[in-house]
Design an enzyme around this catalytic site. Structure first.
Site, PDB file in Angstrom:
ATOM      1  CG  ASP A  61      -0.287  -0.192   2.532  1.00 43.49           C
ATOM      2  OD1 ASP A  61       0.729  -0.904   2.583  1.00 43.49           O
ATOM      3  OD2 ASP A  61      -0.777   0.360   3.536  1.00 43.49           O
ATOM      4  CD  GLU A 106       3.445  -1.097   7.363  1.00 38.50           C
ATOM      5  OE1 GLU A 106       3.739  -1.045   8.570  1.00 38.50           O
ATOM      6  OE2 GLU A 106       3.489  -0.089   6.612  1.00 38.50           O
TER       7      GLU A 106
END
Length: 393
Positions: free
Chosen positions: A81, A139
């Site tokens: 991400d 994350e």
């Protein structure tokens, strides 16, 4: 299979590594929205002949490379991400999406792990066991995507006996890595405090209960937890990051909401932080006549590197890079990483990969000008491939 033998192959892979990283950098996607990213990653893994599963933990991707023998596997993990951040670099491959940026190096992490997959796939007949490649969503969004990947069984089929993860850093030179035994990153827990008083006209404060005054008392009192209640040789952080309350300058505020974060390097201190907050806030509520509610979200645990696996890491990295290039990190970071959830389950090592750009001021993670030296990509790929072989053996 000689670990150092991956160095030349990794350098030959450099154009592909750079292309992958730049393509990923241009299409940053926020946590659990990584559809384009996942498709790119899955496409590369499929081309390499791996068994690929998508949609794990939402948008996660897992690739399994079978070795010459069955048995327990070794895993390599990358996070996918991006950040809700407006990029401010002059690179030609800058983010195509306003307000989104790979400002934490996850594009590089994915490229490095894809590179390790390519290196190992080319020599799969020599692998002493399977390798699992984990591309994880979310994350940056506590409580994070690792817990969902684990719940989906990414360490179970084949069973994984050890896992490695990395983070690029612009503060170490290319060709070096930083590691330490034990705690390398902190826990990250978040909290929301709601203070309820009673609204009245500002000219008659005695008829109300001022939530803003109680909030001020709470903020100051909370700081005494780290300063006076915890062991001073144990690092800890308690930060109130936001405060919202009040409606007008001549109205006593009836409600205040505050949010913040706590950090610790072990679960004992972590529990003491929450317990201390509840005790302090109860005291402030009693003294101020307010009602105070604490919503405490346990996020990422401390990230603890396994002692034996760290010894193996130092040996392999020393052989690949040179012993003087394997740096001992003097202190852990009070930043956090949900790779810690894997480290709770099995032996794990997380390390920093040097990515400094010469003669350029380094920028920290989450900075709009964060960038890396792409010369680190083949180094990281070769090292991860070497570590996987060594841990399998």
């Amino acid at each position: 299979m000689n670990a150092v033998s991956f160095r030349a192959a990794a350098e030959a892979l450099r154009p592909r590594l750079v292309a992958w990283r730049r393509q990923l950098h241009q299409c940053p996607e926020l946590g659990f929205e990584e559809k384009e990213t996942a498709a790119l990653v899955a496409g590369v893994l499929t081309e390499l002949g791996l068994q690929v599963r998508m949609g794990i933990g939402g948008t996660g991707v897992v690739g399994v490379l079978a070795g010459a023998k069955d048995g327990p596997a070794v895993a390599l993990r990358a996070d996918m991400d991006a950040l809700p951040l407006q990029e401010d670099t002059a690179v030609e491959f800058a983010s195509r999406y306003p307000g989104r940026m790979h400002g934490c190096g996850h594009d590089a992490h994915m490229a490095v792990v894809l590179g390790a997959a390519a290196l190992l796939a080319a020599r799969r007949q020599e692998l002493p066991g399977p390798v699992v490649f984990i591309f994880q969503p979310g994350e940056e969004m506590p409580p994070g995507g690792a817990r969902l990947m684990l719940a989906a069984g990414v360490l179970d089929n084949p069973p994984v006996k050890a896992i490695f993860g990395l983070h690029v850093t612009s503060y170490l030179p290319v060709g070096t890595v930083g590691v330490r035994r034990g705690a390398i990153m902190a826990s990250a827990d978040n909290f929301t405090i709601k203070i309820k008083g009673r609204t009245v006209h500002g000219a008659s404060p005695h008829l109300g209960v001022d939530a803003i005054v109680a909030a001020a008392q709470a903020i100051l009192a909370l700081q005494t937890i780290v300063a006076r209640r915890l062991d001073p040789v144990q690092p800890a952080v308690l930060t109130v990051g936001t405060i919202h309350g009040g409606e007008k300058e001549n109205i006593v505020a009836g409600q205040v909401t505050m949010t913040g974060t706590t950090r610790a390097l072990n679960n004992v201190i972590r529990k003491q932080l929450e317990a201390g907050m509840r005790q302090v806030l109860a005291g402030v509520a009693a003294a101020s006549g307010t009602a105070i509610d604490l919503d405490y979200l346990w996020g990422y645990p401390p990230l603890i590197n396994d002692e034996k696996l760290t010894t193996l890491f130092r040996r392999v990295a020393g052989a690949v890079l040179g012993p003087d290039k394997v740096l001992e990190l003097a202190n852990p970071s009070l930043g956090a990483e949900d790779f810690a959830r894997y480290a709770e389950k099995l032996p794990a090592v997380y390390f920093n990969l040097g990515a400094a750009i010469p003669d350029v001021e380094p920028h920290p993670w989450h900075h709009p000008q964060f960038n890396i030296n792409e010369d680190c990509l083949p180094i990281g790929a070769g090292l991860l491939a070497s570590l996987a072989v060594a841990a399998l053996g």
